[in-house]
Design a protein around this motif. Structure first.
Motif, PDB file in Angstrom:
ATOM      1  N   UNK A 131       0.735  -1.702   0.050  1.00 19.58           N
ATOM      2  CA  UNK A 131      -0.061  -0.096  -0.501  1.00 19.58           C
ATOM      3  C   UNK A 131       0.902   1.212   0.115  1.00 19.58           C
ATOM      4  N   UNK A 132       1.849   1.406   0.461  1.00 23.86           N
ATOM      5  CA  UNK A 132       2.515   2.524   0.843  1.00 23.86           C
ATOM      6  C   UNK A 132       3.198   3.034  -0.185  1.00 23.86           C
ATOM      7  N   UNK A 133       4.071   1.712  -1.403  1.00 23.66           N
ATOM      8  CA  UNK A 133       4.546   2.018  -2.438  1.00 23.66           C
ATOM      9  C   UNK A 133       3.163   1.606  -3.296  1.00 23.66           C
ATOM     10  N   UNK A 134       3.003   1.506  -3.225  1.00 18.17           N
ATOM     11  CA  UNK A 134       1.182   2.068  -4.580  1.00 18.17           C
ATOM     12  C   UNK A 134       1.251   3.537  -4.452  1.00 18.17           C
ATOM     13  N   UNK A 135       0.854   3.949  -3.007  1.00 20.22           N
ATOM     14  CA  UNK A 135       0.943   5.619  -2.619  1.00 20.22           C
ATOM     15  C   UNK A 135       2.197   6.643  -3.556  1.00 20.22           C
ATOM     16  N   UNK A 136       2.647   5.908  -2.869  1.00 17.18           N
ATOM     17  CA  UNK A 136       4.009   7.163  -3.926  1.00 17.18           C
ATOM     18  C   UNK A 136       3.907   6.799  -5.253  1.00 17.18           C
ATOM     19  N   UNK A 137       3.750   5.913  -6.374  1.00 18.75           N
ATOM     20  CA  UNK A 137       3.983   5.511  -7.040  1.00 18.75           C
ATOM     21  C   UNK A 137       2.807   6.522  -8.528  1.00 18.75           C
ATOM     22  N   UNK A 138       1.833   6.431  -7.129  1.00 18.62           N
ATOM     23  CA  UNK A 138       0.581   6.695  -7.843  1.00 18.62           C
ATOM     24  C   UNK A 138       0.717   8.560  -7.526  1.00 18.62           C
ATOM     25  N   UNK A 139       0.846   9.266  -6.487  1.00 22.00           N
ATOM     26  CA  UNK A 139       1.505  10.316  -6.551  1.00 22.00           C
ATOM     27  C   UNK A 139       2.087  10.869  -7.123  1.00 22.00           C
ATOM     28  N   UNK A 140       3.930  10.226  -7.276  1.00 18.21           N
ATOM     29  CA  UNK A 140       4.027  10.767  -8.763  1.00 18.21           C
ATOM     30  C   UNK A 140       3.418  10.817  -9.900  1.00 18.21           C
ATOM     31  N   UNK A 141       2.960  10.353 -10.450  1.00 17.16           N
ATOM     32  CA  UNK A 141       2.434   9.961 -11.602  1.00 17.16           C
ATOM     33  C   UNK A 141       3.089   9.665 -12.596  1.00 17.16           C
ATOM     34  N   UNK A 142       4.085   9.135 -12.450  1.00 21.63           N
ATOM     35  CA  UNK A 142       5.014   8.881 -13.355  1.00 21.63           C
ATOM     36  C   UNK A 142       5.243   7.533 -13.916  1.00 21.63           C
ATOM     37  N   UNK A 143       4.617   6.419 -13.356  1.00 23.18           N
ATOM     38  CA  UNK A 143       5.090   5.382 -13.693  1.00 23.18           C
ATOM     39  C   UNK A 143       5.732   4.861 -12.856  1.00 23.18           C
ATOM     40  N   UNK A 144       6.326   2.922 -13.963  1.00 22.23           N
ATOM     41  CA  UNK A 144       7.558   2.854 -13.120  1.00 22.23           C
ATOM     42  C   UNK A 144       8.386   1.478 -14.134  1.00 22.23           C
ATOM     43  N   UNK A 145       9.367   1.368 -13.774  1.00 24.47           N
ATOM     44  CA  UNK A 145      10.202   0.549 -14.253  1.00 24.47           C
ATOM     45  C   UNK A 145      10.766   1.654 -15.990  1.00 24.47           C
ATOM     46  N   UNK A 146      10.241   0.322 -17.358  1.00 21.46           N
ATOM     47  CA  UNK A 146      10.971   0.808 -18.486  1.00 21.46           C
ATOM     48  C   UNK A 146       9.520   1.841 -18.913  1.00 21.46           C
ATOM     49  N   UNK A 147       8.481   1.781 -18.463  1.00 15.54           N
ATOM     50  CA  UNK A 147       7.244   2.731 -18.702  1.00 15.54           C
ATOM     51  C   UNK A 147       7.379   3.920 -17.873  1.00 15.54           C
ATOM     52  N   UNK A 148       8.433   4.280 -17.106  1.00 16.27           N
ATOM     53  CA  UNK A 148       8.793   5.404 -16.488  1.00 16.27           C
ATOM     54  C   UNK A 148       8.661   6.781 -17.329  1.00 16.27           C
ATOM     55  N   UNK A 149       7.565   7.563 -16.752  1.00 16.25           N
ATOM     56  CA  UNK A 149       8.110   8.432 -17.860  1.00 16.25           C
ATOM     57  C   UNK A 149       8.369  10.109 -16.715  1.00 16.25           C
ATOM     58  N   UNK A 150       9.997  10.442 -17.136  1.00 19.15           N
ATOM     59  CA  UNK A 150      10.062  11.674 -16.151  1.00 19.15           C
ATOM     60  C   UNK A 150       9.564  13.169 -16.160  1.00 19.15           C
ATOM     61  N   UNK A 151       9.005  13.144 -17.995  1.00 19.74           N
ATOM     62  CA  UNK A 151       8.040  14.589 -18.354  1.00 19.74           C
ATOM     63  C   UNK A 151       6.447  14.243 -17.299  1.00 19.74           C
ATOM     64  N   UNK A 152       6.363  13.617 -16.859  1.00 24.66           N
ATOM     65  CA  UNK A 152       4.986  13.184 -16.250  1.00 24.66           C
ATOM     66  C   UNK A 152       5.301  13.318 -14.290  1.00 24.66           C
ATOM     67  N   UNK A 153       6.016  13.976 -13.937  1.00 27.28           N
ATOM     68  CA  UNK A 153       6.064  13.405 -12.578  1.00 27.28           C
ATOM     69  C   UNK A 153       5.336  14.940 -12.262  1.00 27.28           C
ATOM     70  N   UNK A 154       4.983  14.844 -11.337  1.00 35.22           N
ATOM     71  CA  UNK A 154       4.167  16.249 -10.777  1.00 35.22           C
ATOM     72  C   UNK A 154       4.860  16.719  -9.881  1.00 35.22           C
ATOM     73  N   UNK A 155       6.147  16.095  -9.204  1.00 33.90           N
ATOM     74  CA  UNK A 155       6.359  17.194  -8.748  1.00 33.90           C
ATOM     75  C   UNK A 155       8.234  17.128  -8.990  1.00 33.90           C
ATOM     76  N   UNK A 156       8.479  18.607  -8.883  1.00 30.02           N
ATOM     77  CA  UNK A 156       9.775  18.987  -9.573  1.00 30.02           C
ATOM     78  C   UNK A 156      11.074  18.297  -8.444  1.00 30.02           C
ATOM     79  N   UNK A 157      11.155  18.333  -7.353  1.00 33.40           N
ATOM     80  CA  UNK A 157      11.428  17.506  -6.139  1.00 33.40           C
ATOM     81  C   UNK A 157      11.393  17.079  -5.528  1.00 33.40           C
ATOM     82  N   UNK A 158      11.244  15.270  -4.596  1.00 33.12           N
ATOM     83  CA  UNK A 158      11.237  14.772  -4.534  1.00 33.12           C
ATOM     84  C   UNK A 158      11.586  14.595  -2.608  1.00 33.12           C
TER      85      UNK A 158
END
Length: 691
Positions: free
Chosen positions: A514-541
């Motif tokens: 649940x905690x990992x899923x929340x982090x991935x969802x909030x950042x909004x850029x996906x995971x692994x090979x499908x990760x899209x940096x331009x979709x990150x919702x925040x400039x710094x984590x």
């Protein structure tokens, strides 16, 4: 088989006979755009500017008081001045008269470091000769030394016309001719009349009369001692005159440029000053000299109005720099620094945690004219649209910053300065509010249909570049962080305890946590090979965990998560670890102070230093067991305020070493980790263990 010679470009033979050397004015006629900027109507207007600038240089040097431009009904342009007149004697090197030299040779003139001009606008020695090269007919009359001299050209070739107008029979003939004596009391000067050759310009290109009018008006503002007259034909072909003369110079120009109906917030501020700079330059013999000292004169007039438009006009040696350049850059830097410092130092203007205004806020409602005079300025092109002399930035910045600071502090102008500062702060707030509304709408659109975790405390967002997501350890720390944060750009996501060790789990099991899923969802850029940096919702984590062993373990688990499934966040330098303090060292007495320390050794050294200075330290020194023990002010000052906090940027400079370390410390194999712990135990200093 016969060997074939080497060829270039599709097999065509290419030899020395294919090379072309353009001599004299041929280069101008071959590539006119290189010399006059363009071949449309702007290029036609630039021809006028080049001749007018030469007359203006005489005025700036103190030798001319009257410049007259006549736009004849037949399409010709005539420029007359009462300056010294182009030199008519023979130039020893070329064997040509001064008139023929400057009108038929590129880069010839009196503006290359001689005694003719201290500063000038026509500094390349190209302008008049370029106009000559592109003209069907070019007549010049020089009154000098008691004589009247005359010479004519067709497309740059000297000769004699038998009649009026460009179509009259022409006979090539070199040399300057004396056609009479000057009348008693007549002034010296130069008169040029030309008919430009439409063949070198685009179809439909024509002279913009309003642009000529604006040129003369601007120049009259910049050279108060010279009167400019524009003569244009009316519907009946009769010439009517307009006179431009402004004794107050830039003050008059600011009044003219200010938007109609706008009320001034302050009086017009005039700034004058000078400075020196060094640059490499060639002497009269063409030898490059290092660190030649130059002197720059800066003249500026500006005021703020109640409106929102900004008008900043830039000039170098009376030449308008449409795209600004280094002098404008120095002006803006000085304005932002001086005004920003004044706002910060004036009580009651900025609210707590409110950012100082930007250059856009400072310039809102401003009308300003910048004029610098420098020897041999450098421009980005022959059209001089942008000043590129690098050292002028520092000179202008120094002059303007000193003047603005004095204006703010002067008792006579302090009240109006306070009014200007208030206007700028309000402009900043309006800009931020509008930006927040736009970003909120954009964020809402991007997240429609996506349900964010209810525990996310999101920010209003002022754009991805500035926004921050704090991953906070525990609900207790969340309470203090929620009160301490700047809701505009700082978001909070609390996690409970230690997340899954993803180094030992596959992606499917990882996302079930649940905690990992929340982090991935909030950042909004996906995971692994499908990760899209331009979709990150925040400039710094920013990972914000307690400064203890458990906090270090949580940080390690989170770093492992990003390294394995969201590595671009680390590679882009956008993952950080907060550094909350361990101790709060306080002193007693009238000048009590609080110092936060981050290690046991630092705390002990701080206490010893204070006691040596005779300060009484509160003992025992309080220690923070967790983030939740800090109040909102302490958490903001030490951990969340971008201006005062300390954070560690997580990097992967050595990817292979990082992979080995993560696999050793967090991987499935226990035996290598146990062996490493046993071997490393020998390096532990038991006395340094903070237990």
């Amino acid at each position: 088989m016969t060997a074939q010679p080497e060829t270039l470009f599709g097999g065509d033979e290419y030899g020395a006979d294919d090379l072309t050397h353009l001599e004299g004015l041929d280069a101008v006629r071959k590539r006119p755009g290189m010399y006059i900027g363009s071949t449309d109507s702007r290029g036609v207007g630039h021809l006028v500017n080049e001749i007018v600038d030469n007359s203006t240089d005489e005025g700036v040097a103190g030798h001319a008081t009257h410049v007259e431009v006549t736009l004849h009904p037949d399409g010709s342009v005539q420029v007359d001045d009462d300056g010294r007149g182009i030199p008519t004697d023979i130039n020893a090197r070329s064997g040509l008269s001064g008139v023929e030299l400057v009108l038929t040779r590129l880069h010839a003139g009196g503006k290359f470091g001689g005694s003719g001009y201290k500063t000038s606008g026509g500094l390349h020695g190209v302008g008049a000769s370029a106009v000559n090269a592109l003209s069907l007919r070019f007549d010049v009359t020089v009154s000098r030394g008691g004589k009247v001299h005359r010479m004519s050209f067709r497309n740059g070739v000297p000769g004699v016309f038998d009649g009026d107008g460009p179509d009259a029979p022409f006979t090539p003939e070199p040399g300057l001719h004396v056609v009479g004596r000057m009348k008693r009391g007549a002034s010296t000067g130069t008169s040029i009349r030309y008919w430009y050759d439409a063949r070198y310009f685009e179809a439909g290109a024509s002279l913009d009369v309003e642009a000529v009018r604006a040129k003369l008006r601007n120049t009259a503002f910049l050279v108060p001692g010279v009167t400019y007259v524009l003569r244009t034909p009316d519907e009946d072909g009769k010439l009517r005159a307009e006179t431009f003369v402004y004794p107050h110079g830039l003050l008059d120009m600011v009044d003219f440029l200010a938007p109609a109906g706008e009320k001034p917030v302050c009086g017009t501020l005039t700034i004058t000053g000078e400075g020196t700079y060094k640059e490499n330059a060639a002497d009269e013999n063409g030898v490059m000299r290092a660190n030649v000292e130059r002197r720059a004169e800066v003249e500026i007039a500006l005021r703020w109005g109640t409106g929102y438009e900004r008008t900043v006009e830039c000039f170098t040696n009376t030449i308008r720099n449409q795209h600004g350049g280094t002098h404008r850059r120095g002006f803006e830097r000085a304005a932002v620094r001086a005004i920003g410092d004044a706002i910060r130092n004036t009580r009651g203007l900025l609210r707590p945690k409110e950012d100082p205004p930007t250059v856009e806020d400072v310039l809102e409602g401003m009308t300003a004219v910048l004029h610098v005079r420098i020897p041999e300025p450098q421009f980005t092109s022959q059209t001089k649209d942008e000043l590129s002399t690098a050292a002028i930035t520092k000179v202008t910045q120094g002059v303007v910053e000193k003047a603005l600071r004095a204006w703010v502090d002067d008792r006579k102008t302090r009240t109006e300065a306070r009014t200007v500062l208030t206007k700028i702060v309000e402009a900043s707030r309006v800009r931020l509010t509008q930006k927040q509304q736009k970003d909120a709408a954009r964020r809402k659109t991007a997240l429609e249909g996506a349900s964010m975790p209810p525990k996310l405390v999101d920010c209003r967002s002022t754009g991805v570049a500035r926004s921050e997501l704090f991953i906070v350890e525990g609900d207790s720390a969340l309470g203090s962080a929620r009160m301490a944060r700047v809701a505009e750009y700082q978001a909070l996501l609390p996690i409970r305890g230690k997340i899954l060790n993803v180094q030992k789990a596959n992606l499917a099991d990882t996302l079930k946590n649940a905690e990992v899923a929340s982090i991935v969802q909030v950042l909004g850029a996906g995971t692994g090979r499908t990760f899209e940096p331009e979709s990150l919702r925040y400039g710094r984590v920013i990972i914000m965990a307690d400064a203890d062993v458990d906090g270090a373990h949580i940080r390690t688990l989170l770093i492992t998560l990003f390294a394995k499934y969201m590595r671009p966040v680390i590679e882009l330098g956008r993952l950080y670890a907060a550094m909350p303090p361990l101790h709060k060292v306080m002193t007693k007495g009238r000048n009590a102070e609080t110092i936060f320390t981050f290690t046991q050794v630092e705390m002990e050294q701080t206490v010893a230093r204070l006691e040596r200075a005779g300060r009484q330290v509160v003992t025992p020194v309080p220690r923070f067991k967790g983030l939740g023990e800090m109040d909102a002010d302490e958490l903001w000052e030490t951990t969340m305020n971008p201006a005062t906090r300390s954070v560690r940027r997580i990097t992967m400079q050595d990817v292979d070493a990082a992979e080995r370390a993560l696999d050793l410390l967090m991987g499935e194999k226990v035996e290598p980790r146990r062996q490493w712990l046993v071997e490393s135990a020998k390096r532990v200093d038991r006395d340094a263990i903070d237990a």
